[in-house]
Design an enzyme around this catalytic site. Structure first.
Site, mmCIF file in Angstrom:
data_model
loop_
_atom_site.group_PDB
_atom_site.id
_atom_site.type_symbol
_atom_site.label_atom_id
_atom_site.label_comp_id
_atom_site.label_asym_id
_atom_site.label_seq_id
_atom_site.Cartn_x
_atom_site.Cartn_y
_atom_site.Cartn_z
ATOM 1 N N ALA A 127 0.703 -1.157 0.036
ATOM 2 C CA ALA A 127 0.084 0.015 -0.192
ATOM 3 C C ALA A 127 0.759 1.197 -0.040
ATOM 4 O O ALA A 127 1.539 1.659 1.023
ATOM 5 C CB ALA A 127 -0.908 -0.120 1.158
ATOM 6 N N TRP A 159 -5.798 1.438 -4.490
ATOM 7 C CA TRP A 159 -5.353 0.847 -5.708
ATOM 8 C C TRP A 159 -4.460 -0.358 -5.115
ATOM 9 O O TRP A 159 -3.542 -0.659 -5.852
ATOM 10 C CB TRP A 159 -4.271 1.444 -6.795
ATOM 11 C CG TRP A 159 -5.309 2.902 -7.014
ATOM 12 C CD1 TRP A 159 -4.775 4.054 -6.894
ATOM 13 C CD2 TRP A 159 -6.233 3.030 -8.030
ATOM 14 N NE1 TRP A 159 -5.689 4.928 -7.552
ATOM 15 C CE2 TRP A 159 -6.433 4.167 -7.962
ATOM 16 C CE3 TRP A 159 -6.848 1.992 -8.639
ATOM 17 C CZ2 TRP A 159 -7.526 4.709 -9.007
ATOM 18 C CZ3 TRP A 159 -7.996 2.464 -9.589
ATOM 19 C CH2 TRP A 159 -8.262 3.619 -9.640
ATOM 20 N N GLU A 369 2.239 0.170 -11.006
ATOM 21 C CA GLU A 369 3.825 0.019 -10.581
ATOM 22 C C GLU A 369 4.732 1.076 -11.211
ATOM 23 O O GLU A 369 5.821 0.932 -11.760
ATOM 24 C CB GLU A 369 4.476 -1.280 -10.752
ATOM 25 C CG GLU A 369 3.720 -2.222 -9.774
ATOM 26 C CD GLU A 369 4.458 -3.237 -9.350
ATOM 27 O OE1 GLU A 369 5.845 -3.303 -9.210
ATOM 28 O OE2 GLU A 369 3.689 -4.370 -8.824
HETATM 29 N N1 CAA Z 1 16.251 3.223 -5.101
HETATM 30 C C1 CAA Z 1 16.911 3.626 -3.924
HETATM 31 N N2 CAA Z 1 16.737 5.076 -3.633
HETATM 32 C C2 CAA Z 1 15.825 5.507 -4.665
HETATM 33 C C3 CAA Z 1 15.164 5.086 -5.728
HETATM 34 C C4 CAA Z 1 15.771 3.596 -5.974
HETATM 35 N N3 CAA Z 1 15.275 3.044 -7.041
HETATM 36 N N4 CAA Z 1 14.226 6.049 -6.378
HETATM 37 C C5 CAA Z 1 14.562 6.857 -5.652
HETATM 38 N N5 CAA Z 1 15.199 7.046 -4.481
HETATM 39 C C6 CAA Z 1 15.579 8.155 -3.659
HETATM 40 C C7 CAA Z 1 16.259 9.047 -4.068
HETATM 41 O O1 CAA Z 1 17.647 8.870 -4.195
HETATM 42 C C8 CAA Z 1 15.961 10.100 -3.336
HETATM 43 O O2 CAA Z 1 16.871 9.951 -2.154
HETATM 44 P P1 CAA Z 1 17.744 11.335 -1.750
HETATM 45 O O3 CAA Z 1 16.999 12.386 -1.533
HETATM 46 O O4 CAA Z 1 18.739 10.988 -0.594
HETATM 47 O O5 CAA Z 1 18.589 11.329 -3.091
HETATM 48 C C9 CAA Z 1 14.550 9.776 -2.542
HETATM 49 O O6 CAA Z 1 14.501 8.561 -3.040
HETATM 50 C C10 CAA Z 1 13.548 10.411 -3.554
HETATM 51 O O7 CAA Z 1 13.605 10.243 -4.858
HETATM 52 P P2 CAA Z 1 13.215 11.384 -6.001
HETATM 53 O O8 CAA Z 1 13.698 12.754 -5.730
HETATM 54 O O9 CAA Z 1 13.727 10.689 -7.300
HETATM 55 O O10 CAA Z 1 11.791 11.200 -5.982
HETATM 56 P P3 CAA Z 1 10.685 11.901 -6.825
HETATM 57 O O11 CAA Z 1 9.456 12.471 -5.964
HETATM 58 O O12 CAA Z 1 11.171 12.749 -7.911
HETATM 59 O O13 CAA Z 1 9.892 10.509 -7.356
HETATM 60 C C11 CAA Z 1 9.548 8.942 -8.842
HETATM 61 C C12 CAA Z 1 10.322 9.961 -8.352
HETATM 62 C C13 CAA Z 1 10.206 7.977 -9.672
HETATM 63 C C14 CAA Z 1 8.510 9.851 -9.886
HETATM 64 C C15 CAA Z 1 8.612 8.238 -7.715
HETATM 65 O O14 CAA Z 1 7.502 9.132 -7.186
HETATM 66 C C16 CAA Z 1 7.832 6.937 -8.701
HETATM 67 O O15 CAA Z 1 8.381 5.866 -8.767
HETATM 68 N N6 CAA Z 1 6.587 7.217 -8.764
HETATM 69 C C17 CAA Z 1 5.696 6.086 -9.112
HETATM 70 C C18 CAA Z 1 5.011 5.341 -7.894
HETATM 71 C C19 CAA Z 1 4.685 3.976 -8.281
HETATM 72 O O16 CAA Z 1 5.237 3.065 -9.226
HETATM 73 N N7 CAA Z 1 3.454 3.644 -7.687
HETATM 74 C C20 CAA Z 1 3.243 2.252 -7.813
HETATM 75 C C21 CAA Z 1 2.432 1.821 -6.934
HETATM 76 S S1 CAA Z 1 2.730 0.280 -6.109
HETATM 77 C C22 CAA Z 1 1.627 -0.657 -7.281
HETATM 78 O O17 CAA Z 1 0.968 -0.410 -8.279
HETATM 79 C C23 CAA Z 1 1.534 -2.262 -6.901
HETATM 80 C C24 CAA Z 1 0.232 -2.880 -7.278
HETATM 81 O O18 CAA Z 1 -0.678 -3.366 -6.357
HETATM 82 C C25 CAA Z 1 -0.026 -3.486 -8.583
#
Ligand code: CAA
Length: 386
Positions: A127, A159, A369
């Site tokens: 979640a 979701w 995702e």
């Molecule tokens: N591994 C480790 N750390 C990570 C990372 C990763 N893959 N991605 C980001 N981080 C860290 C960053 O390094 C950052 O840390 P620092 O500040 O220390 O550098 C912190 O996390 C914040 O990262 P961002 O600045 O990149 O964050 P952002 O606000 O710009 O967002 C984003 C990035 C990629 C858009 C992210 O919000 C994202 O992936 N959004 C999509 C969410 C998603 O996939 N939701 C799916 C829900 S689950 C689902 O659907 C499951 C289901 O039931 C089917």
């Protein structure tokens, strides 16, 4: 045909054979009806657990199969080729809650939760999203405040795949305060269970596809959460979630390839049987070209996925490449299912054949995702690093 893999180990062949035997007897005969009824069959969890398919990546000490990522993804593709709804339940369980707990949980948490999850006694869910926090995942508003040793949690998650039947939900909850907001560093991961006072299952979504996989809201009303349910360090939940989503997105790529493969096989079989203008339509170059492009894209998506999964297993940092797999495979699934319907013509548009289900199921792989746009953000950031 390269649409099937040739370089498989004995173990991988055995896992694929097990997956095929399971889907042929327990899933294929019912998939169309479950889709029509939006019905989730609870006994699938026990069956998958007995096969070890709910602990595929976990070590044997937690009753897992201890497999590598490629072998797990092959099994997932097989299940998805028959019923993508069953595959998403299996993918979410094996990647998000189990991998997060395995990577960041204490030994006591792992012993308590992971082994029953691997055995299929507890289904896992994840979640993160909320009604107003989807792509912008760090905007979550569900909040936990301290209450003695434990926490009181309020808010709504949205979701949530398998949320109606999940026994363990790993949830990302804000633990910072309104006076001292910490953004993505103010979110923590918690182990939630339906027996917690104040836990409720809310609206069940009426979806276009993946209809046999229940997607619900979870509503937390002043829910009391014991202290031993916090996973890892306070404030690290967003980063744990992002890391777990790397496993999850490989799973969704495998699921997409399974859907695309099923649509391709159906279209190829139909094209050899269906006669128009006195000849099987597979002999028309226009149809052959569509089959050629489908096979090419499926083979490319699977090759990319297996290359990246093997690199991830070796410990290589592949965040950008994982997003490439998810982006390319999900767009392949949408493209292939669209063309499969075109080859079927009118028969592809009705429920007598499964291709319209594959098409509806494929669409969400470009959304959940992380949407295709989110994957492009991650890839764009990775490739423009200097
Ligand atoms: N591994 C480790 N750390 C990570 C990372 C990763 N893959 N991605 C980001 N981080 C860290 C960053 O390094 C950052 O840390 P620092 O500040 O220390 O550098 C912190 O996390 C914040 O990262 P961002 O600045 O990149 O964050 P952002 O606000 O710009 O967002 C984003 C990035 C990629 C858009 C992210 O919000 C994202 O992936 N959004 C999509 C969410 C998603 O996939 N939701 C799916 C829900 S689950 C689902 O659907 C499951 C289901 O039931 C089917």
């Amino acid at each position: 045909m390269m649409t099937d893999l040739h370089d498989l180990t004995e173990e991988q062949r055995a896992i694929i054979a097990t997956a095929r035997a399971f889907t042929d007897s327990q899933v294929r005969p019912f998939a169309a009806q479950w889709d029509r009824d939006a019905y989730f069959e609870p006994s699938l969890v026990r069956h998958l657990g007995e096969l070890g398919f709910l602990g595929m990546l976990l070590p044997t000490e937690y009753d897992g199969l201890g497999l590598d990522a490629r072998t797990y993804l092959l099994a997932l593709e097989e299940v998805a080729a028959v019923d993508a709804s069953v595959a998403v339940m299996m993918s979410v369980h094996n990647s998000l809650p189990t991998q997060l707990l395995h990577a960041f949980g204490t030994e006591a948490q792992k012993r308590r939760w992971l082994a029953p999850m691997a055995r299929g006694e507890l289904l896992g869910a994840f979640a993160l999203s909320e009604p107003d926090a989807g792509s912008d995942a760090s905007a979550v508003r569900c909040r936990a405040r301290r209450d003695g040793d434990g926490w009181i949690v309020s808010g709504t998650k949205g979701w949530v795949t398998s949320g109606t039947h999940a026994g363990v939900i790993i949830a990302m909850i804000r633990t910072d305060t309104a006076d001292d907001p910490k953004g993505s560093k103010g979110i923590s991961a918690f182990i939630l269970t339906p027996d917690l006072p104040g836990f409720g299952v809310g609206k069940k979504e009426d979806k276009m596809g993946m209809r046999a996989s229940p997607t619900v809201q979870l509503v937390f009303d002043e829910m009391r959460v014991p202290a031993d349910r916090l996973v890892g360090a306070e404030g690290m939940g967003f980063i744990y979630a992002m890391q777990s989503l790397e496993h999850g997105r490989l799973g969704i790529a495998a699921q997409s390839i399974g859907i695309a493969r099923a649509a391709f096989n159906a279209a190829r079989a139909y094209a050899t049987e269906r006669k128009q203008f006195g000849t099987p339509i597979a002999e028309f170059q226009g149809v052959q070209f569509q089959l050629a492009d489908m096979a090419t894209r499926i083979t490319a998506a699977r090759s990319l996925l297996h290359t990246v999964a093997a690199a991830k297993d070796r410990g290589v940092a592949v965040s950008g490449e994982v997003s490439m797999c998810k982006l390319f495979a999900s767009e392949t699934a949408m493209w292939v299912t669209t063309h499969a319907i075109q080859i079927f013509g009118g028969y592809g548009y009705v429920k007598d054949y499964p291709v319209e289900r594959y098409f509806r199921d494929a669409k969400v792989t470009e959304i959940y995702e992380g949407t295709s746009e989110v994957q492009r953000i991650i890839i764009g950031r990775a490739v423009s690093k200097v």
